[in-house]
Design a protein around this motif. Structure first.
Motif, PDB file in Angstrom:
ATOM      1  N   HIS A  17       0.741 -13.405  -0.266  1.00 22.10           N
ATOM      2  CA  HIS A  17       0.557 -12.874   1.096  1.00 22.10           C
ATOM      3  C   HIS A  17       0.685 -11.355   1.183  1.00 22.10           C
ATOM      4  O   HIS A  17       1.058 -10.815   2.215  1.00 22.10           O
ATOM      5  N   THR A  18       0.340 -10.674   0.087  1.00 24.23           N
ATOM      6  CA  THR A  18       0.246  -9.208   0.135  1.00 24.23           C
ATOM      7  C   THR A  18      -1.172  -8.846   0.569  1.00 24.23           C
ATOM      8  O   THR A  18      -2.068  -9.697   0.622  1.00 24.23           O
ATOM      9  N   ARG A  19      -1.374  -7.576   0.878  1.00 24.04           N
ATOM     10  CA  ARG A  19      -2.702  -7.114   1.300  1.00 24.04           C
ATOM     11  C   ARG A  19      -3.749  -7.412   0.214  1.00 24.04           C
ATOM     12  O   ARG A  19      -4.860  -7.818   0.510  1.00 24.04           O
ATOM     13  N   HIS A  20      -3.362  -7.196  -1.047  1.00 24.51           N
ATOM     14  CA  HIS A  20      -4.294  -7.360  -2.171  1.00 24.51           C
ATOM     15  C   HIS A  20      -4.680  -8.834  -2.359  1.00 24.51           C
ATOM     16  O   HIS A  20      -5.674  -9.129  -3.006  1.00 24.51           O
ATOM     17  N   LEU A 147      -0.189  -3.609  -2.704  1.00 23.79           N
ATOM     18  CA  LEU A 147       0.610  -4.736  -3.194  1.00 23.79           C
ATOM     19  C   LEU A 147       1.758  -5.089  -2.244  1.00 23.79           C
ATOM     20  O   LEU A 147       2.579  -5.953  -2.538  1.00 23.79           O
ATOM     21  N   GLY A 148       1.781  -4.422  -1.079  1.00 26.90           N
ATOM     22  CA  GLY A 148       2.833  -4.668  -0.094  1.00 26.90           C
ATOM     23  C   GLY A 148       2.464  -5.788   0.867  1.00 26.90           C
ATOM     24  O   GLY A 148       1.308  -6.202   0.971  1.00 26.90           O
ATOM     25  N   LYS A 149       3.481  -6.261   1.579  1.00 26.54           N
ATOM     26  CA  LYS A 149       3.275  -7.316   2.588  1.00 26.54           C
ATOM     27  C   LYS A 149       2.783  -6.675   3.889  1.00 26.54           C
ATOM     28  O   LYS A 149       3.008  -5.497   4.143  1.00 26.54           O
ATOM     29  N   GLU A 153       3.687  -5.906  12.892  1.00 24.11           N
ATOM     30  CA  GLU A 153       2.659  -5.497  13.856  1.00 24.11           C
ATOM     31  C   GLU A 153       1.268  -5.931  13.391  1.00 24.11           C
ATOM     32  O   GLU A 153       0.395  -6.206  14.208  1.00 24.11           O
ATOM     33  N   GLU A 154       1.058  -5.938  12.080  1.00 22.27           N
ATOM     34  CA  GLU A 154      -0.263  -6.280  11.535  1.00 22.27           C
ATOM     35  C   GLU A 154      -0.513  -7.789  11.512  1.00 22.27           C
ATOM     36  O   GLU A 154      -1.669  -8.232  11.590  1.00 22.27           O
ATOM     37  N   GLU A 155       0.552  -8.582  11.393  1.00 22.13           N
ATOM     38  CA  GLU A 155       0.394 -10.026  11.153  1.00 22.13           C
ATOM     39  C   GLU A 155      -0.511 -10.757  12.160  1.00 22.13           C
ATOM     40  O   GLU A 155      -1.363 -11.547  11.743  1.00 22.13           O
ATOM     41  N   PRO A 156      -0.393 -10.513  13.484  1.00 26.47           N
ATOM     42  CA  PRO A 156      -1.264 -11.238  14.417  1.00 26.47           C
ATOM     43  C   PRO A 156      -2.752 -10.957  14.198  1.00 26.47           C
ATOM     44  O   PRO A 156      -3.578 -11.870  14.256  1.00 26.47           O
TER      45      PRO A 156
END
Length: 191
Positions: A17-20, A147-149, A153-156
């Motif tokens: 569930h990281t950006r990558h 490689l960060g989660k 704020e971004e999740e929705p």
């Protein structure tokens, strides 16, 4: 009608569930929506989905991002799928978080997973769905950002875009690339 749906990412809990790994998350959401299950197979986690008279071979390569082409090429050849019936889902730093972009061809844009696929099939002419992750990071911190989660704020917006990406896969398979491109490329996703 047979399709190869490829989500790019890295295996291992530290990458989950990281950006990558958004490619993995989109393909997993598609498989879940259609009540499929992944199995570990050659070079990838694989799920087969039957929907609307079509067969989807969905893969999340277990080769790590930089060798994604090995899994892509193996399953493409094994399942005898046309390159035009593949869709690769990938994170994109050059696109803002509120965008998705689908194209029938195009360069790797500096993405190692796409570069690996391009080298494996010797072509840039294969459909891609790019999931904008933005580039909100300090100079020199690109790797940590990618490689960060996702932030709270971004999740929705990420959740919404995953749903829209699943719909884009369905549109691609039922109505074709142009209809799918028209449905996603003009949209800005916000809550």
């Amino acid at each position: 009608m047979k399709f190869l749906i490829v989500g790019l990412g890295n295996i291992g809990n530290e990458y989950a569930h990281t950006r990558h790994n958004i490619g993995f998350d989109v393909v997993a959401a598609f498989v879940q929506k259609h009540h499929g299950d992944f199995r570990q197979d050659r070079l990838a986690y694989v799920a087969e989905i039957k929907w609307k008279g079509r067969l989807f071979i969905c893969i999340c390569p277990t080769t790590y991002m930089n060798l994604s082409g090995r899994a892509f090429k193996y399953w493409l050849d094994k399942e005898k799928i046309e390159l035009g019936n593949t869709l690769t889902i990938v994170d994109d730093l050059a696109l803002p978080l509120d965008r998705l972009r689908m194209r029938g061809s195009g360069s790797d844009g500096g993405h190692n997973g796409l570069k690996s696929i391009q080298e494996a099939i010797n072509s840039v002419d294969y459909p891609k769905l790019r999931f904008g992750i933005g580039n909100n990071f300090p100079k020199g911190m690109q790797s940590e950002f990618v490689l960060g989660k996702w932030t709270k704020e971004e999740e929705p917006i990420v959740k919404l875009k995953i749903e829209k990406s699943v719909e884009a896969i369905e549109t691609f398979a039922t109505q074709g690339l142009n209809a799918a491109m028209n449905s996603v490329n003009s949209q800005t996703y916000s809550l």
